[in-house]
Design a protein around this motif. Structure first.
Motif, PDB file in Angstrom:
ATOM      1  N   GLY A  67     -80.559  35.996 -16.957  1.00  0.00           N
ATOM      2  CA  GLY A  67     -81.802  35.436 -17.035  1.00  0.00           C
ATOM      3  C   GLY A  67     -81.093  36.418 -18.265  1.00  0.00           C
ATOM      4  N   ASP A  68     -80.653  36.499 -18.818  1.00  0.00           N
ATOM      5  CA  ASP A  68     -80.168  36.100 -20.171  1.00  0.00           C
ATOM      6  C   ASP A  68     -78.817  35.266 -20.952  1.00  0.00           C
ATOM      7  OD1 ASP A  68     -77.820  36.365 -22.932  1.00  0.00           O
ATOM      8  OD2 ASP A  68     -77.868  38.423 -22.110  1.00  0.00           O
ATOM      9  N   LYS A  69     -79.726  34.275 -21.326  1.00  0.00           N
ATOM     10  CA  LYS A  69     -79.218  32.592 -22.130  1.00  0.00           C
ATOM     11  C   LYS A  69     -77.757  32.755 -22.885  1.00  0.00           C
ATOM     12  CE  LYS A  69     -80.293  28.707 -24.019  1.00  0.00           C
ATOM     13  NZ  LYS A  69     -80.733  27.942 -24.638  1.00  0.00           N
ATOM     14  N   PRO A  70     -77.678  34.064 -23.276  1.00  0.00           N
ATOM     15  CA  PRO A  70     -76.070  33.813 -24.277  1.00  0.00           C
ATOM     16  C   PRO A  70     -75.306  33.860 -23.223  1.00  0.00           C
ATOM     17  CG  PRO A  70     -77.177  34.849 -25.898  1.00  0.00           C
ATOM     18  CD  PRO A  70     -78.040  34.717 -24.353  1.00  0.00           C
ATOM     19  N   GLU A  71     -75.338  35.046 -21.630  1.00  0.00           N
ATOM     20  CA  GLU A  71     -74.887  34.879 -21.061  1.00  0.00           C
ATOM     21  C   GLU A  71     -74.331  33.878 -20.185  1.00  0.00           C
ATOM     22  OE1 GLU A  71     -73.472  39.009 -18.835  1.00  0.00           O
ATOM     23  OE2 GLU A  71     -75.513  38.261 -18.099  1.00  0.00           O
ATOM     24  N   ARG A  72     -75.709  33.872 -20.124  1.00  0.00           N
ATOM     25  CA  ARG A  72     -75.043  32.538 -18.477  1.00  0.00           C
ATOM     26  C   ARG A  72     -74.261  30.897 -19.240  1.00  0.00           C
ATOM     27  NH1 ARG A  72     -80.685  31.533 -18.381  1.00  0.00           N
ATOM     28  NH2 ARG A  72     -80.970  30.021 -19.929  1.00  0.00           N
ATOM     29  N   GLU A  73     -74.567  30.986 -20.766  1.00  0.00           N
ATOM     30  CA  GLU A  73     -73.597  29.905 -21.157  1.00  0.00           C
ATOM     31  C   GLU A  73     -72.644  29.938 -21.235  1.00  0.00           C
ATOM     32  OE1 GLU A  73     -75.021  26.649 -22.129  1.00  0.00           O
ATOM     33  OE2 GLU A  73     -76.883  27.774 -21.872  1.00  0.00           O
ATOM     34  N   GLN A  74     -72.295  31.251 -21.083  1.00  0.00           N
ATOM     35  CA  GLN A  74     -70.413  31.860 -21.213  1.00  0.00           C
ATOM     36  C   GLN A  74     -69.939  31.479 -19.718  1.00  0.00           C
ATOM     37  OE1 GLN A  74     -70.311  36.198 -22.078  1.00  0.00           O
ATOM     38  NE2 GLN A  74     -67.822  35.262 -21.868  1.00  0.00           N
ATOM     39  N   LEU A  75     -71.270  32.197 -18.438  1.00  0.00           N
ATOM     40  CA  LEU A  75     -70.582  32.052 -17.412  1.00  0.00           C
ATOM     41  C   LEU A  75     -70.702  30.661 -16.794  1.00  0.00           C
ATOM     42  CD1 LEU A  75     -72.598  35.132 -15.633  1.00  0.00           C
ATOM     43  CD2 LEU A  75     -70.233  34.931 -16.150  1.00  0.00           C
ATOM     44  N   MET A  76     -71.230  29.512 -17.311  1.00  0.00           N
ATOM     45  CA  MET A  76     -71.258  28.087 -17.192  1.00  0.00           C
ATOM     46  C   MET A  76     -69.961  27.510 -16.931  1.00  0.00           C
ATOM     47  SD  MET A  76     -74.978  27.219 -17.225  1.00  0.00           S
ATOM     48  CE  MET A  76     -74.552  25.889 -17.620  1.00  0.00           C
ATOM     49  N   GLU A  77     -69.381  28.628 -18.420  1.00  0.00           N
ATOM     50  CA  GLU A  77     -68.316  27.541 -18.828  1.00  0.00           C
ATOM     51  C   GLU A  77     -67.147  28.048 -18.319  1.00  0.00           C
ATOM     52  OE1 GLU A  77     -65.452  25.387 -21.304  1.00  0.00           O
ATOM     53  OE2 GLU A  77     -67.846  25.007 -20.642  1.00  0.00           O
ATOM     54  N   LEU A  78     -67.542  29.596 -17.844  1.00  0.00           N
ATOM     55  CA  LEU A  78     -65.996  30.182 -17.406  1.00  0.00           C
ATOM     56  C   LEU A  78     -65.760  29.630 -15.886  1.00  0.00           C
ATOM     57  CD1 LEU A  78     -64.343  32.538 -17.065  1.00  0.00           C
ATOM     58  CD2 LEU A  78     -65.971  34.132 -16.424  1.00  0.00           C
ATOM     59  N   ALA A  79     -66.934  29.050 -15.241  1.00  0.00           N
ATOM     60  CA  ALA A  79     -67.577  28.326 -14.196  1.00  0.00           C
ATOM     61  C   ALA A  79     -66.486  26.454 -14.202  1.00  0.00           C
ATOM     62  CB  ALA A  79     -68.313  28.774 -13.360  1.00  0.00           C
ATOM     63  N   ARG A  80     -66.501  26.099 -15.325  1.00  0.00           N
ATOM     64  CA  ARG A  80     -66.534  25.336 -15.230  1.00  0.00           C
ATOM     65  C   ARG A  80     -64.790  24.793 -15.742  1.00  0.00           C
ATOM     66  NH1 ARG A  80     -71.319  23.859 -18.331  1.00  0.00           N
ATOM     67  NH2 ARG A  80     -72.404  23.537 -17.685  1.00  0.00           N
ATOM     68  N   ARG A  81     -64.005  25.816 -16.266  1.00  0.00           N
ATOM     69  CA  ARG A  81     -62.673  25.850 -16.012  1.00  0.00           C
ATOM     70  C   ARG A  81     -62.160  26.392 -14.801  1.00  0.00           C
ATOM     71  NH1 ARG A  81     -63.516  29.600 -21.616  1.00  0.00           N
ATOM     72  NH2 ARG A  81     -64.172  28.506 -22.981  1.00  0.00           N
ATOM     73  N   CYS A  82     -62.667  27.541 -14.645  1.00  0.00           N
ATOM     74  CA  CYS A  82     -61.912  28.215 -12.979  1.00  0.00           C
ATOM     75  C   CYS A  82     -62.433  26.806 -12.146  1.00  0.00           C
ATOM     76  CB  CYS A  82     -62.742  28.908 -12.899  1.00  0.00           C
ATOM     77  SG  CYS A  82     -62.446  30.443 -13.748  1.00  0.00           S
ATOM     78  N   LEU A  83     -63.127  25.924 -12.537  1.00  0.00           N
ATOM     79  CA  LEU A  83     -62.951  24.257 -11.888  1.00  0.00           C
ATOM     80  C   LEU A  83     -62.167  23.835 -11.833  1.00  0.00           C
ATOM     81  CD1 LEU A  83     -66.279  25.014 -10.616  1.00  0.00           C
ATOM     82  CD2 LEU A  83     -65.596  25.089  -9.333  1.00  0.00           C
ATOM     83  N   GLU A  84     -62.150  23.421 -12.579  1.00  0.00           N
ATOM     84  CA  GLU A  84     -61.103  22.197 -13.782  1.00  0.00           C
ATOM     85  C   GLU A  84     -59.599  22.986 -12.971  1.00  0.00           C
ATOM     86  OE1 GLU A  84     -61.464  21.803 -17.993  1.00  0.00           O
ATOM     87  OE2 GLU A  84     -63.208  21.235 -17.488  1.00  0.00           O
ATOM     88  N   LYS A  85     -59.719  24.081 -13.474  1.00  0.00           N
ATOM     89  CA  LYS A  85     -57.733  25.131 -13.076  1.00  0.00           C
ATOM     90  C   LYS A  85     -57.448  24.293 -11.920  1.00  0.00           C
ATOM     91  CE  LYS A  85     -54.695  29.081 -13.298  1.00  0.00           C
ATOM     92  NZ  LYS A  85     -55.058  30.499 -13.345  1.00  0.00           N
ATOM     93  N   MET A  86     -58.830  24.668 -10.707  1.00  0.00           N
ATOM     94  CA  MET A  86     -58.571  24.514  -9.007  1.00  0.00           C
ATOM     95  C   MET A  86     -58.832  22.855  -8.740  1.00  0.00           C
ATOM     96  SD  MET A  86     -61.106  27.446  -7.950  1.00  0.00           S
ATOM     97  CE  MET A  86     -61.096  27.143  -6.552  1.00  0.00           C
ATOM     98  N   GLU A  87     -58.858  21.245 -10.062  1.00  0.00           N
ATOM     99  CA  GLU A  87     -58.775  20.567  -9.794  1.00  0.00           C
ATOM    100  C   GLU A  87     -60.097  19.923  -9.028  1.00  0.00           C
ATOM    101  OE1 GLU A  87     -55.212  19.216  -8.508  1.00  0.00           O
ATOM    102  OE2 GLU A  87     -54.165  19.345 -10.244  1.00  0.00           O
ATOM    103  N   MET A  88     -61.334  20.817  -8.858  1.00  0.00           N
ATOM    104  CA  MET A  88     -62.193  21.150  -8.281  1.00  0.00           C
ATOM    105  C   MET A  88     -63.782  20.215  -9.853  1.00  0.00           C
ATOM    106  SD  MET A  88     -62.384  21.798  -5.570  1.00  0.00           S
ATOM    107  CE  MET A  88     -64.267  21.660  -5.600  1.00  0.00           C
ATOM    108  N   GLU A  89     -64.063  19.105  -8.778  1.00  0.00           N
ATOM    109  CA  GLU A  89     -65.111  18.389  -9.772  1.00  0.00           C
ATOM    110  C   GLU A  89     -66.069  18.555  -9.640  1.00  0.00           C
ATOM    111  OE1 GLU A  89     -65.439  13.451 -10.469  1.00  0.00           O
ATOM    112  OE2 GLU A  89     -63.539  13.273  -9.591  1.00  0.00           O
ATOM    113  N   ALA A  90     -67.057  19.367 -10.316  1.00  0.00           N
ATOM    114  CA  ALA A  90     -68.363  20.085  -9.982  1.00  0.00           C
ATOM    115  C   ALA A  90     -69.166  19.653 -11.774  1.00  0.00           C
ATOM    116  CB  ALA A  90     -68.108  21.398 -10.159  1.00  0.00           C
TER     117      ALA A  90
END
Length: 123
Positions: free
Chosen positions: A9-32
């Motif tokens: 529900g916290d938009k800035p936190e949500r944006e930060q988590l989305m970016e963090l998840a993207r970076r981690c998935l990229e590191k794992m070589e997962m397209e998402a």
């Protein structure tokens, strides 16, 4: 291609988590694709349109618990971060990964790695 939703529900936190998840998935070589929503009604609508492979619920307090219990059909696809210790409830609700906030890069990597291992083991 993986479909992941971050529910917070916290938009800035949500944006930060989305970016963090993207970076981690990229590191794992997962397209998402990683999208976000603010709460259960929005998550429910998104899940009905396109069943996600994973959902990160990072809502605080009872709001997070309410989202988790409302999302029972998604329970084995949920990664739950909360400001309160809902570890026992997470276990009872079959949530594969629970951790307390703050969400760090390490916690996100650990959550996604464990989640991917569980998915591969089940498939």
């Amino acid at each position: 291609m993986w479909n992941m939703i971050v529910c917070d529900g916290d938009k800035p936190e949500r944006e930060q988590l989305m970016e963090l998840a993207r970076r981690c998935l990229e590191k794992m070589e997962m397209e998402a694709t990683v999208t976000g929503c603010a709460g259960w009604p929005e998550l429910d609508g998104m899940a009905k349109r396109a069943l996600p492979d994973a959902v990160i619920v990072a809502q605080s307090g009872v709001e997070g618990l309410n989202t988790i219990t409302s999302a029972r059909l998604l329970s084995r696809k949920i990664i739950w971060f909360s400001d309160l210790d809902f570890g026992v409830q997470a276990y009872r609700l079959c949530v594969p990964f629970f951790c307390q906030k703050p969400v760090t890069r390490y916690k996100m990597e650990q959550a996604l790695s464990r989640f991917m291992e569980d998915c591969q083991g089940a498939g």
